[in-house]
Scaffold this active site. Structure first.
Site, PDB file in Angstrom:
ATOM      1  CD  GLN A   1     -13.852 -29.763  22.862  1.00 42.01           C
ATOM      2  OE1 GLN A   1     -14.289 -30.912  22.981  1.00 42.01           O
ATOM      3  NE2 GLN A   1     -14.426 -28.946  22.794  1.00 42.01           N
TER       4      GLN A   1
ATOM      5  NE  ARG B   1     -15.292 -25.971  27.178  1.00 42.96           N
ATOM      6  CZ  ARG B   1     -16.270 -26.604  27.943  1.00 42.96           C
ATOM      7  NH1 ARG B   1     -15.586 -26.464  29.381  1.00 42.96           N
ATOM      8  NH2 ARG B   1     -17.274 -27.150  27.947  1.00 42.96           N
TER       9      ARG B   1
ATOM     10  CG  HIS C   1     -12.477 -34.877  25.053  1.00 46.35           C
ATOM     11  ND1 HIS C   1     -13.184 -34.181  25.611  1.00 46.35           N
ATOM     12  CD2 HIS C   1     -12.425 -34.919  23.953  1.00 46.35           C
ATOM     13  CE1 HIS C   1     -13.744 -33.434  24.799  1.00 46.35           C
ATOM     14  NE2 HIS C   1     -13.244 -33.834  23.689  1.00 46.35           N
TER      15      HIS C   1
ATOM     16  CD  GLU D   1     -14.637 -35.444  21.122  1.00 48.96           C
ATOM     17  OE1 GLU D   1     -15.714 -35.621  21.889  1.00 48.96           O
ATOM     18  OE2 GLU D   1     -14.064 -34.428  20.916  1.00 48.96           O
TER      19      GLU D   1
ATOM     20  CG  HIS E   1     -10.068 -32.047  19.628  1.00 50.42           C
ATOM     21  ND1 HIS E   1      -9.810 -32.935  20.741  1.00 50.42           N
ATOM     22  CD2 HIS E   1     -11.517 -32.142  19.735  1.00 50.42           C
ATOM     23  CE1 HIS E   1     -10.670 -32.968  21.350  1.00 50.42           C
ATOM     24  NE2 HIS E   1     -11.714 -32.499  20.896  1.00 50.42           N
TER      25      HIS E   1
END
Ligand SMILES: [Zn+2]
Length: 407
Positions: free
Chosen positions: A97, A287, A99, A134, A268
């Protein structure tokens, strides 16, 4: 300062032992436990207190954002807690995935809103208009794939596998060992028609097995971890193009205490391990495979960062006993620090803003001069912006606590 009870999220990739053991519950747990959410995300807010009178942290903050978050944070983030803290345990790989950036998220959210894609639809990419940087900090050895490896190193990996069917891609990367070369190879793999994929994947699997059983002995085993990971991914996700894509990524192993920051566009996949994760309060995930969930390749290609780079492992000084170490990231929404306390030692934590304190080793007492609260391993507290400064005491042996605040 109030005890905070996180919501346990059960996903198939979770663990039946890690989180239960961390929280002193019986093992194995009834369901695989993947995450415990400590935050005020509308999809699953943590609760203040226990039992029927427990209030959700979301409702508690909504009732008085300035008291709970402080004026500046309440104003900057529209009365919302800007971060989500999680305990995460992966027994199996999570999806491949990436972001979106803040700008991509705003644009994507607006686009799907105007196309009237229901917010709960499984094909919805953007459930909010926020980016989602994140940071994961390992509690156990933690394995992940993150970011594109230097293409020339990937060429060496392909040479070690000796798969003829990869030679076209190998030449492409060798001739153009940069962002553009990676984009071309990744795009052709991820969009490969089913029959071509079904023909290529078994040949790659044969090459991996060959390498592990013979050639790894003569090259010092430099690609053993990578090869094992690809084989495992192929077994878990047969026929999935994400297995090929994973060949292009850095394979990372974190030891306990080390962190990994994943910025917008970083491709990642977490592979296994237990950790503390913190992110901006968003659900936006694109994804690329290794999942039964919705995969949107064109949208993923729009946000991916193909710039090859070695992974930067965040490894704050672990010698500074009793002083919290900070995991530095550029994310304004969150900051995470960790303090290791020897038995009998104390530290002061400043609550200049909202804070969640999570105990991951031993047991500590939190005291603000007025009240005292005991925090067991695997449990957490909510500290509002209007709460006083408090001290953390390791009275019953060595202990470790994490502190999550606004960045
Ligand atoms: Zn992610």
């Amino acid at each position: 300062m109030q005890p905070l009870h996180g919501a346990v999220r059960s996903y198939a990739w979770g663990s039946r032992t890690s989180l239960a053991r961390l929280q002193g519950r019986s093992v194995p747990s009834e369901h695989p436990e993947a995450e415990i959410w400590l935050g005020a995300h509308p999809a699953d807010p943590a609760r203040l207190g226990d039992g029927p009178s427990a209030q959700s942290l979301l409702a508690h903050i909504d009732a008085d954002p300035v008291r709970e978050l402080g004026f500046d944070t309440a104003k900057a983030y529209d009365g919302r807690l800007p971060f989500l803290l999680k305990l995460l345990a992966a027994d199996e790989p999570l999806s491949l995935q990436a972001h979106p950036s803040a700008e991509q998220a705003r644009e994507g959210f607006a686009r799907e809103e105007s196309a009237h894609v229901p917010i709960e639809s499984p094909v919805r990419n953007y459930r909010d208009a926020n980016h989602k940087p994140e940071l994961i900090v390992a509690l156990t050895e933690f394995h992940a794939l993150a970011g594109f490896r230097c293409p020339l190193r990937t060429v060496e990996f392909m040479d070690a596998l000796g798969v003829d069917a990869l030679s076209g891609y190998r030449s492409l990367l060798a001739d153009q060992p940069d962002e553009a070369g990676l984009r071309t190879v990744f795009t052709s793999w991820i969009t490969l028609p089913g029959p071509a994929l079904d023909a290529l994947l078994p040949l790659v699997a044969d090459g991996l097995v060959d390498y592990l059983s013979t050639r790894a002995k003569s090259d010092g085993g430099q690609f053993v971890a990578e090869a094992r990971t690809l084989l495992e991914l192929g077994e878990s996700y047969p026929g999935d193009a994400g297995v090929l894509a994973a060949m292009l990524l850095n394979r990372v192993t974190l030891t306990a205490g080390q962190g990994l920051f994943l910025d917008a566009g970083n491709l990642h996949a977490y592979l296994s391990g237990t950790g503390v994760e913190i992110m901006a309060n968003s659900d936006n995930v694109l994804r690329g495979g290794l999942t039964p969930k919705h995969v949107d390749v064109p949208e993923l290609l729009r946000v991916l960062d193909f710039e090859p780079a070695e992974v930067t492992v965040l490894d704050p000084d672990t010698d500074s006993a009793d002083t919290p170490v900070r995991y530095l990231t550029p994310a304004p929404e969150f900051a995470l620090s960790r303090a290791s306390l020897a038995e009998g030692h104390s530290i002061k934590l400043d609550s200049a803003g909202p804070q969640i304190v999570l105990c991951t080793e031993g047991k500590v007492a939190l005291d603000d001069g007025d009240t005292e609260l005991v925090l067991e391993r695997g449990s957490s507290v909510w500290v509002s912006a209007s709460d006083p400064v408090f001290a953390v005491h390791a009275r019953w042996g060595d202990a470790e606590v994490f502190s999550a605040t606004v960045g």
